[in-house]
Design an enzyme around this catalytic site. Structure first.
Site, PDB file in Angstrom:
ATOM      1  N   GLN A   1      -3.459  13.113   6.200  1.00  0.00           N
ATOM      2  CA  GLN A   1      -2.904  12.671   4.728  1.00  0.00           C
ATOM      3  C   GLN A   1      -3.868  13.632   3.864  1.00  0.00           C
ATOM      4  O   GLN A   1      -3.322  14.256   2.358  1.00  0.00           O
ATOM      5  CB  GLN A   1      -3.006  11.337   3.513  1.00  0.00           C
ATOM      6  CG  GLN A   1      -2.358  10.660   4.712  1.00  0.00           C
ATOM      7  CD  GLN A   1      -1.428   9.395   4.223  1.00  0.00           C
ATOM      8  OE1 GLN A   1      -0.893   9.872   2.830  1.00  0.00           O
ATOM      9  NE2 GLN A   1      -2.843   8.241   4.479  1.00  0.00           N
TER      10      GLN A   1
ATOM     11  N   ASP B   1     -11.143   7.715  -4.753  1.00  0.00           N
ATOM     12  CA  ASP B   1      -9.939   8.142  -3.989  1.00  0.00           C
ATOM     13  C   ASP B   1      -9.593   9.525  -3.554  1.00  0.00           C
ATOM     14  O   ASP B   1      -9.981  10.015  -3.268  1.00  0.00           O
ATOM     15  CB  ASP B   1      -9.117   7.505  -4.736  1.00  0.00           C
ATOM     16  CG  ASP B   1      -7.504   6.938  -3.848  1.00  0.00           C
ATOM     17  OD1 ASP B   1      -7.938   6.691  -2.903  1.00  0.00           O
ATOM     18  OD2 ASP B   1      -7.034   6.554  -4.250  1.00  0.00           O
ATOM     19  N   GLU B   2      -8.721   9.320  -2.146  1.00  0.00           N
ATOM     20  CA  GLU B   2      -8.075  10.584  -1.662  1.00  0.00           C
ATOM     21  C   GLU B   2      -9.438  11.485  -1.095  1.00  0.00           C
ATOM     22  O   GLU B   2      -9.487  13.120  -1.513  1.00  0.00           O
ATOM     23  CB  GLU B   2      -6.904  10.901  -2.299  1.00  0.00           C
ATOM     24  CG  GLU B   2      -6.504  10.366  -3.079  1.00  0.00           C
ATOM     25  CD  GLU B   2      -4.765  10.031  -1.848  1.00  0.00           C
ATOM     26  OE1 GLU B   2      -5.094  10.595  -0.467  1.00  0.00           O
ATOM     27  OE2 GLU B   2      -4.326   8.978  -2.310  1.00  0.00           O
TER      28      GLU B   2
ATOM     29  N   LYS C   1      -5.296   0.112   0.983  1.00  0.00           N
ATOM     30  CA  LYS C   1      -6.280   1.345  -0.057  1.00  0.00           C
ATOM     31  C   LYS C   1      -6.324   1.009  -0.830  1.00  0.00           C
ATOM     32  O   LYS C   1      -7.712   0.471  -1.483  1.00  0.00           O
ATOM     33  CB  LYS C   1      -6.389   2.954   0.332  1.00  0.00           C
ATOM     34  CG  LYS C   1      -5.621   3.518  -0.521  1.00  0.00           C
ATOM     35  CD  LYS C   1      -5.269   5.057  -0.197  1.00  0.00           C
ATOM     36  CE  LYS C   1      -5.056   6.255  -0.888  1.00  0.00           C
ATOM     37  NZ  LYS C   1      -4.936   6.025  -1.862  1.00  0.00           N
ATOM     38  N   THR C   2      -5.112   1.140  -1.990  1.00  0.00           N
ATOM     39  CA  THR C   2      -5.829   0.922  -3.709  1.00  0.00           C
ATOM     40  C   THR C   2      -6.770  -0.620  -3.422  1.00  0.00           C
ATOM     41  O   THR C   2      -7.300  -0.868  -4.091  1.00  0.00           O
ATOM     42  CB  THR C   2      -3.639   0.934  -4.934  1.00  0.00           C
ATOM     43  OG1 THR C   2      -3.814   2.377  -4.404  1.00  0.00           O
ATOM     44  CG2 THR C   2      -4.705   0.896  -6.298  1.00  0.00           C
TER      45      THR C   2
ATOM     46  N   ARG D   1       6.020   7.339   2.881  1.00  0.00           N
ATOM     47  CA  ARG D   1       6.788   6.920   1.841  1.00  0.00           C
ATOM     48  C   ARG D   1       7.595   5.912   1.684  1.00  0.00           C
ATOM     49  O   ARG D   1       8.349   5.426   1.103  1.00  0.00           O
ATOM     50  CB  ARG D   1       6.825   8.090   0.810  1.00  0.00           C
ATOM     51  CG  ARG D   1       5.979   9.246   1.083  1.00  0.00           C
ATOM     52  CD  ARG D   1       4.703   8.376   0.379  1.00  0.00           C
ATOM     53  NE  ARG D   1       3.571   8.744   1.769  1.00  0.00           N
ATOM     54  CZ  ARG D   1       2.966   8.011   1.392  1.00  0.00           C
ATOM     55  NH1 ARG D   1       2.491   7.733   0.454  1.00  0.00           N
ATOM     56  NH2 ARG D   1       2.058   8.553   2.587  1.00  0.00           N
TER      57      ARG D   1
END
Length: 738
Positions: free
Chosen positions: A256, A225-226, A38-39, A608
């Site tokens: 998430q 973002d997020e 996504k980044t 992670r």
């Protein structure tokens, strides 16, 4: 030509990523699963807007949740389009973006532009002051509890008046009373807390529509973002800014969403199509991070949630090792399991300590893990412990600097008025405060007029006057010197380094080194920010988060909570403490919503991991001063068995019943004495100090000493039922269980 530049810019993205990055106008949801890049999509989208769509950098606003993520995003964008002028593109956290807006227009809602940002310690001190003012016992209603309630109210965009209207208990009535007075104190101090940074821009926009219109026209494209972790206040802030052009691009993953406890509402991302009809949706469902086994294990848990979008995250990565599930007799054994596993992984894969992270649900779990790593001689970094800027000596110096920048800051005034010692006691400070309230002036101004307060002795009045004169002197010099120069002169004048040198203890030496490090940090800040003054440095310090201060370049194992791990990745991950009542926490038995958030938190922790995932639980754990017998987390039972490699310590029902009070008492004595780690395996028996063993006659025990070596090596084992026994290893027939 332009088409070729566009293709070059988006080269390397997969088809869905490329389409999402190239999408231009209108609302857009990029539903990005864990490890789906996504980044990369966000940064390429910004670069595409600038380089291929002709959008000016200053017309773009990009919002992240951490300063570290903001810095990474800016670096990536600059790598794609070249260096951008410092102020051209706004990239930052909600708090830093809001602070930037308020620095310009705070006067329109009754603040000065040099307002201070109170950290949590300052906020608690202010609330304690209000409780004293209202004669409310802080044992009945603790400042922490009241602070949390006020913070939740602000995150829900609820004013003190709104809170008062919905209060339906004595506690909530008290919170409403304290909330209103607390806000008055903040304004008197020309200060805002973290939540005010989110709330006040909305009040500003409502009070001054022209200000809102200015930012609406400027920010043609907004990227967030997020988004799944936004709260009500952040949601309103974004909607106001995006309402003109409606070019709002939100990126996130409902699986998430892990910050419900601080106001985040997963419905913000689930309802994006209702808020923005015609919203384009792109799903990034290819994971580039984890092996198939890790991804399948994480998916097998989170799919049990009801409130989520259906998705099928997949990967082309190899199947990889099975997920290790270690079932251990107690928390000490769990810590040693982690240590031994790290050493084995390093032997097999020749990696670095920085390849490993140990995750836990609560900060309290870190102590035994720290002991284990320290005794094993393994370097570690802990994220979320006492941060550098929270140390007493650092906060003392910062309080001087804050008072120089903002004479209205009575929290800082109270902190340093008698530091270093000036013979000024609490009763004299109260008289200054009473005079300040009577004259409607600041405490610092009252100190400058101390000669008018006859109840204070002449000597103390003179000490107040000298303190006032010193602060006023540096306030007048503030704009003539760099932040680093001013801080060094202040430290020299108050003489703290000389005092610490005279004390001469190890602790005093460490404190003096910390102060020198602070001075270096201020100088470095000035070098990085040519236009940045002392106020800007203090703002940067106030907004730093735990993960922002983590140095990921250090070759050390990382220890952090699962919440802190959001957005990070490691080759090897340990998720510890997977027990009912701990993970999920006991409170999750209250509601389905909280249980689903705990399940999402597990999903975040598991994803992670790139190469190897270790899960562990302990049959007994020392918590709240006593040992608790545990059951494995329900999440472990939701993982497909074929994905697991179990490492069981033979924890039977009989073993659990064998945890008698004598064993518990012995463990209480052992609690703070983690044995030094030393591997002295022999004949295939993997022994080390601190490991738990089982003997056919004596039962379970812990190795506490080793003597000799080779054929004659002996060990001393403290058995929980039979006491200490000295055994010849060769003939002991011990079974190592952890």
């Amino acid at each position: 030509m332009e088409e070729r530049e566009k293709d070059d810019l988006l080269a390397g993205l997969n088809p869905v990523q490329k389409t999402a990055a190239a999408h231009l106008d209108g609302p857009l949801l990029i539903h990005a699963g864990a490890g789906s890049g996504k980044t990369r999509v966000l940064t390429h989208r910004v670069a595409h807007l600038i380089q291929s769509a002709g959008v000016k950098p200053w017309e773009i606003l990009a919002v992240t949740f951490t300063n570290k993520a903001a810095a990474e995003m800016k670096e990536r964008i600059q790598a794609l389009v070249g260096d951008l002028p410092k102020h051209d593109i706004w990239i930052g956290t909600f708090h830093s973006i809001s602070a930037r807006i308020l620095r310009v227009d705070a006067d329109k809602i009754g603040y000065q532009s040099n307002f201070l940002i109170f950290d949590r310690d300052d906020q608690i001190r202010a609330i304690k002051s209000v409780l004293k003012e209202f004669h409310i016992a802080d044992k009945e209603y603790t400042p922490d509890r009241i602070h949390n309630s006020i913070s939740k109210a602000k995150n829900a965009f609820m004013s003190a008046g709104d809170f008062q209207k919905q209060a339906n208990s004595a506690f909530e009535e008290t919170v409403a009373l304290v909330y209103a007075q607390y806000q008055k104190q903040l304004k008197q101090n020309n200060a805002m807390d973290f939540d005010d940074l989110l709330v006040n821009p909305i009040y500003l926009f409502e009070a001054e529509p022209a200000v809102l219109q200015r930012y609406q026209k400027r920010f043609r494209y907004i990227l967030v973002d997020e988004y799944q972790d936004t709260n009500r206040t952040q949601y309103l802030f974004l909607n106001k800014l995006a309402s003109l052009h409606k070019n709002l691009c939100v990126v996130g993953d409902d699986d998430q969403s892990i910050y419900r406890w601080r106001g985040a509402d997963v419905k913000n991302i689930l309802n994006i199509e209702k808020d923005y009809p015609g919203c384009a949706i792109f799903r990034l469902d290819q994971n580039y991070r984890s092996t198939k086994n890790i991804l399948d294990a994480a998916n097998s848990v989170v799919k049990n949630n009801v409130t989520r979008r259906e998705k099928a995250l997949w990967t082309d990565n190899e199947r990889g090792d099975k997920v290790v599930l270690a079932e251990l007799p107690d928390h000490l054994s769990e810590a040693m399991f982690v240590v031994v596993s790290v050493k084995k992984e390093l032997q097999q894969h020749a990696g670095n300590f920085s390849d490993f992270v140990v995750l836990y649900r609560t900060n309290a779990q870190s102590r035994v893990l720290e002991d284990a790593f320290r005794n094993a001689g393994i370097p570690y970094n802990i994220v979320g412990g006492l941060r550098f800027y929270e140390r007493k000596e650092i906060k003392d110096i910062l309080a001087y600097l804050r008072l120089i920048c903002n004479p209205s800051d009575f929290i800082s005034f109270k902190r340093v008025i008698n530091f270093p010692l000036r013979g000024i006691g609490e009763s004299s400070v109260k008289k200054i405060e009473a005079f300040a309230n009577e004259q409607q002036i600041s405490r610092l101004a009252a100190a400058g007029r101390a000669e008018e307060i006859t109840e204070i002795s002449p000597r103390i009045r003179e000490n107040f006057r000298k303190f006032h004169a010193m602060i006023e002197k540096y306030a007048s010099l503030k704009d003539q010197f760099s932040a680093g120069e001013l801080a060094r002169v202040v430290v020299d004048e108050i003489g703290i380094l000389r005092n610490l040198k005279e004390i001469g203890t190890e602790e005093a030496f460490i404190r003096s080194e910390n102060i020198k490090e602070l001075l270096s940090a201020i100088v470095n800040f000035g070098q990085r920010n040519a236009e940045g003054g002392l106020e800007q440095f203090l703002e940067e310090v106030a907004l730093v988060a735990d993960v922002d201060s983590w140095d990921d370049r250090t070759n050390a194992v990382t220890l952090m909570t699962l919440h802190s791990a959001k957005g990070l990745e490691f080759p090897v991950v340990f998720v510890t403490g997977l027990e009912e009542g701990l993970f999920p926490l006991t409170r999750t038995f209250i509601s389905d919503e909280e249980l689903e958030e705990e399940r999402r938190l597990f999903y975040v922790g598991a994803t992670r991991a790139e190469r190897k995932l270790h899960l562990s639980w302990a049959a007994t754990r020392f918590r709240f001063g006593e040992h608790f017998q545990n059951l494995p987390s329900r999440f472990l039972g939701e993982i497909d068995e074929k994905l697991l490699e179990r490492k069981s310590a033979n924890i039977s029902a009989g073993t659990r019943r064998g945890l008698t009070s004598s064993r518990r008492n012995q463990r209480n004595r052992d609690e703070d004495r983690m044995p030094a780690y030393e591997d002295f395996s022999q004949d295939g028996t993997e022994l080390y100090l601190g490991c738990e063993v089982k003997h056919a006659t004596f039962g379970l025990g812990k190795v506490i000493r080793k003597d000799g070596g080779g054929e004659t090596m002996k060990i001393t084992v403290r058995f929980y039922e039979a006491g200490e026994k000295r055994l010849l290893v060769k003939y002991a027939n011990l079974e190592v269980i952890a």
